[in-house]
Write a protein that holds these residues in place. Sequence first.
Motif, PDB file in Angstrom:
ATOM      1  N   VAL A  72      63.342 -70.131  58.638  1.00 54.23           N
ATOM      2  CA  VAL A  72      62.168 -69.271  58.416  1.00 54.23           C
ATOM      3  C   VAL A  72      62.596 -67.942  57.792  1.00 54.23           C
ATOM      4  O   VAL A  72      61.910 -67.405  56.911  1.00 54.23           O
ATOM      5  CB  VAL A  72      61.420 -69.042  59.740  1.00 54.23           C
ATOM      6  CG1 VAL A  72      60.189 -68.166  59.517  1.00 54.23           C
ATOM      7  CG2 VAL A  72      60.991 -70.366  60.360  1.00 54.23           C
ATOM      8  N   MET A  73      63.736 -67.401  58.231  1.00 54.93           N
ATOM      9  CA  MET A  73      64.225 -66.149  57.661  1.00 54.93           C
ATOM     10  C   MET A  73      64.548 -66.313  56.179  1.00 54.93           C
ATOM     11  O   MET A  73      64.183 -65.464  55.342  1.00 54.93           O
ATOM     12  CB  MET A  73      65.453 -65.673  58.430  1.00 54.93           C
ATOM     13  CG  MET A  73      65.918 -64.262  58.062  1.00 54.93           C
ATOM     14  SD  MET A  73      67.078 -64.220  56.680  1.00 54.93           S
ATOM     15  CE  MET A  73      68.524 -64.940  57.457  1.00 54.93           C
ATOM     16  N   LEU A  74      65.227 -67.409  55.826  1.00 58.54           N
ATOM     17  CA  LEU A  74      65.536 -67.670  54.420  1.00 58.54           C
ATOM     18  C   LEU A  74      64.261 -67.900  53.610  1.00 58.54           C
ATOM     19  O   LEU A  74      64.165 -67.481  52.451  1.00 58.54           O
ATOM     20  CB  LEU A  74      66.459 -68.878  54.302  1.00 58.54           C
ATOM     21  CG  LEU A  74      67.895 -68.690  54.818  1.00 58.54           C
ATOM     22  CD1 LEU A  74      68.656 -70.008  54.751  1.00 58.54           C
ATOM     23  CD2 LEU A  74      68.618 -67.613  54.018  1.00 58.54           C
ATOM     24  N   ARG A 156      59.959 -57.240  54.827  1.00 62.71           N
ATOM     25  CA  ARG A 156      60.073 -56.680  56.174  1.00 62.71           C
ATOM     26  C   ARG A 156      60.243 -57.779  57.218  1.00 62.71           C
ATOM     27  O   ARG A 156      60.997 -57.619  58.189  1.00 62.71           O
ATOM     28  CB  ARG A 156      58.842 -55.838  56.482  1.00 62.71           C
ATOM     29  CG  ARG A 156      58.747 -54.570  55.643  1.00 62.71           C
ATOM     30  CD  ARG A 156      57.490 -53.788  55.960  1.00 62.71           C
ATOM     31  NE  ARG A 156      57.398 -52.563  55.182  1.00 62.71           N
ATOM     32  CZ  ARG A 156      56.377 -51.726  55.216  1.00 62.71           C
ATOM     33  NH1 ARG A 156      55.349 -51.996  56.007  1.00 62.71           N
ATOM     34  NH2 ARG A 156      56.365 -50.634  54.488  1.00 62.71           N
ATOM     35  N   LEU A 157      59.541 -58.891  57.046  1.00 60.89           N
ATOM     36  CA  LEU A 157      59.695 -59.999  57.980  1.00 60.89           C
ATOM     37  C   LEU A 157      61.106 -60.569  57.931  1.00 60.89           C
ATOM     38  O   LEU A 157      61.693 -60.900  58.969  1.00 60.89           O
ATOM     39  CB  LEU A 157      58.671 -61.098  57.665  1.00 60.89           C
ATOM     40  CG  LEU A 157      57.232 -60.835  58.108  1.00 60.89           C
ATOM     41  CD1 LEU A 157      56.301 -61.893  57.558  1.00 60.89           C
ATOM     42  CD2 LEU A 157      57.134 -60.798  59.631  1.00 60.89           C
ATOM     43  N   ALA A 158      61.676 -60.687  56.728  1.00 60.16           N
ATOM     44  CA  ALA A 158      63.046 -61.186  56.600  1.00 60.16           C
ATOM     45  C   ALA A 158      64.029 -60.245  57.298  1.00 60.16           C
ATOM     46  O   ALA A 158      64.940 -60.694  58.012  1.00 60.16           O
ATOM     47  CB  ALA A 158      63.409 -61.344  55.130  1.00 60.16           C
ATOM     48  N   GLN A 159      63.839 -58.939  57.128  1.00 60.61           N
ATOM     49  CA  GLN A 159      64.716 -57.963  57.779  1.00 60.61           C
ATOM     50  C   GLN A 159      64.558 -58.021  59.294  1.00 60.61           C
ATOM     51  O   GLN A 159      65.544 -57.932  60.034  1.00 60.61           O
ATOM     52  CB  GLN A 159      64.403 -56.563  57.255  1.00 60.61           C
ATOM     53  CG  GLN A 159      64.751 -56.368  55.784  1.00 60.61           C
ATOM     54  CD  GLN A 159      64.256 -55.042  55.245  1.00 60.61           C
ATOM     55  OE1 GLN A 159      63.385 -54.395  55.841  1.00 60.61           O
ATOM     56  NE2 GLN A 159      64.789 -54.618  54.099  1.00 60.61           N
ATOM     57  N   HIS A 160      63.317 -58.172  59.748  1.00 64.55           N
ATOM     58  CA  HIS A 160      63.054 -58.241  61.183  1.00 64.55           C
ATOM     59  C   HIS A 160      63.712 -59.474  61.797  1.00 64.55           C
ATOM     60  O   HIS A 160      64.356 -59.384  62.854  1.00 64.55           O
ATOM     61  CB  HIS A 160      61.537 -58.271  61.411  1.00 64.55           C
ATOM     62  CG  HIS A 160      61.144 -58.451  62.848  1.00 64.55           C
ATOM     63  ND1 HIS A 160      61.278 -57.462  63.792  1.00 64.55           N
ATOM     64  CD2 HIS A 160      60.641 -59.526  63.511  1.00 64.55           C
ATOM     65  CE1 HIS A 160      60.862 -57.902  64.963  1.00 64.55           C
ATOM     66  NE2 HIS A 160      60.472 -59.154  64.820  1.00 64.55           N
ATOM     67  N   MET A 161      63.586 -60.617  61.147  1.00 65.33           N
ATOM     68  CA  MET A 161      64.172 -61.842  61.683  1.00 65.33           C
ATOM     69  C   MET A 161      65.696 -61.812  61.610  1.00 65.33           C
ATOM     70  O   MET A 161      66.384 -62.361  62.481  1.00 65.33           O
ATOM     71  CB  MET A 161      63.623 -63.046  60.920  1.00 65.33           C
ATOM     72  CG  MET A 161      62.127 -63.253  61.071  1.00 65.33           C
ATOM     73  SD  MET A 161      61.555 -64.797  60.364  1.00 65.33           S
ATOM     74  CE  MET A 161      62.275 -65.962  61.513  1.00 65.33           C
ATOM     75  N   GLU A 162      66.229 -61.155  60.589  1.00 68.56           N
ATOM     76  CA  GLU A 162      67.686 -61.005  60.492  1.00 68.56           C
ATOM     77  C   GLU A 162      68.213 -60.187  61.660  1.00 68.56           C
ATOM     78  O   GLU A 162      69.263 -60.499  62.236  1.00 68.56           O
ATOM     79  CB  GLU A 162      68.032 -60.336  59.162  1.00 68.56           C
ATOM     80  CG  GLU A 162      69.467 -60.529  58.734  1.00 68.56           C
ATOM     81  CD  GLU A 162      69.706 -60.099  57.300  1.00 68.56           C
ATOM     82  OE1 GLU A 162      70.834 -60.298  56.822  1.00 68.56           O
ATOM     83  OE2 GLU A 162      68.780 -59.569  56.661  1.00 68.56           O
ATOM     84  N   PHE A 163      67.482 -59.148  62.021  1.00 69.64           N
ATOM     85  CA  PHE A 163      67.848 -58.335  63.186  1.00 69.64           C
ATOM     86  C   PHE A 163      67.788 -59.164  64.462  1.00 69.64           C
ATOM     87  O   PHE A 163      68.689 -59.085  65.313  1.00 69.64           O
ATOM     88  CB  PHE A 163      66.909 -57.132  63.276  1.00 69.64           C
ATOM     89  CG  PHE A 163      66.916 -56.446  64.618  1.00 69.64           C
ATOM     90  CD1 PHE A 163      67.967 -55.637  64.987  1.00 69.64           C
ATOM     91  CD2 PHE A 163      65.863 -56.621  65.509  1.00 69.64           C
ATOM     92  CE1 PHE A 163      67.977 -55.002  66.221  1.00 69.64           C
ATOM     93  CE2 PHE A 163      65.864 -55.999  66.731  1.00 69.64           C
ATOM     94  CZ  PHE A 163      66.919 -55.184  67.092  1.00 69.64           C
TER      95      PHE A 163
END
Length: 411
Positions: A72-74, A156-163
């Motif tokens: 999902v992050m990718l 922002r969602l990608a950054q949030h999920m990466e965190f």
Amino acid sequence: MSRFNYVAKGPHGNIQGTLEAASASAAASEIQAKGLVPLTIKQDGPVAVAAAASAPVKMPAFMQPKVTQMDVMLFAKQLYTLFKAGVPILRALAGLQETTQNPTMKVVLQDLRRALEGGVDLSTAMAQHPKCFDGFFVAMVKVGESSGRLEEIFLRLAQHMEFEMFMQQQVKSALRYPSFVIMAMTAAIGVINVMVIPAFSGVFKGLGAELPLPTKILMATSAFTIEHGWSIFIAAVAAFFVFRKWVKSPQGKPVWDRFLLRMPIVGPIVTKASLARFTRAFALSLRSGVPLERALIGVAQTADNAYLTQQIDSMRERIMRGESLAHSAASAGVFTPMVLQMIAIGEETGMVDELLDEVGELYSEDVQYLLKTLSQQIEPILIVFMGGLVLVLALGVFLPMWNMGGAAMKH
């Protein structure tokens, strides 16, 4: 107007219902207007029956690979890149469908394309796959659609999920060494009880003398383990599965999660990690233009702590009754003074999202430090426990031998 059957997530669990709307998108908007997060929306009638009849036969659920958080992050990161390059959404989804390696994710992307081609919004289409896209993800995409900032939302969602993934990896890394030590100690205790102590037991019984207390304890423990070993093992396995089921139940999970927040050593890490997740997600929602009440609904689903989720829901109810954000947060009783202070200052200055983002960054760094030093905090406890175990074993085995040696020298 068509009739739709829906399942939506509310403050107190999932809600099922039926409504009439012009389209699935209109139905989703009506559900969200009620303060709910749509999970599934299915048209009731001949169209739905025909679609079900023509649907391809799918593999059983247990045989399908799961869509991971990494997938999902990718997906979010790749969509952001494609949107930034000016690629239309249908072409972007087609390209991702061809390149993804996960067959389940491939099916999800195909469903998203079909829904979009049928006139359904992307957020509504994603809500049909709650195992892939949680309520927070869907709510953020909905905001991006309504504000025209979908590209920024996916970044922002990608950054949030990466965190989120980074935090999970840090926790696993920190717990790896203590878990290995505990398993090794458990195995050693089992071997000593079953094999070592029985070998000495026959010798000690042949002495005919009064055995010291540590030796009696060791021999009784060993005898009980050998006699009831399988019963102990079965009871331990059964207790594990019962406890696991209770922890996942709606009644047990809030109690266990509250205990985790107050547990020594682990409690501060869990608390700060949960607050970092809350503040970052809340700041992201507010910065993206999500209304306060709806932002709290989405953030509550990302808390990853049932007790904290309950308190966030109670915050939302107080705000809907007219209380301020700062007062409702203070009444929840789960936020640290720093978070409460930042919320109060943010309300006065109109910078709640910026200040909460700073708190999230601060707590994230603090959690990383605590996780790196977690093994150092657990090591003294393990050393004391191992030292006590070795002391009991030494006294139990060697005291009778010393008594034998002393008696032989007297004679």
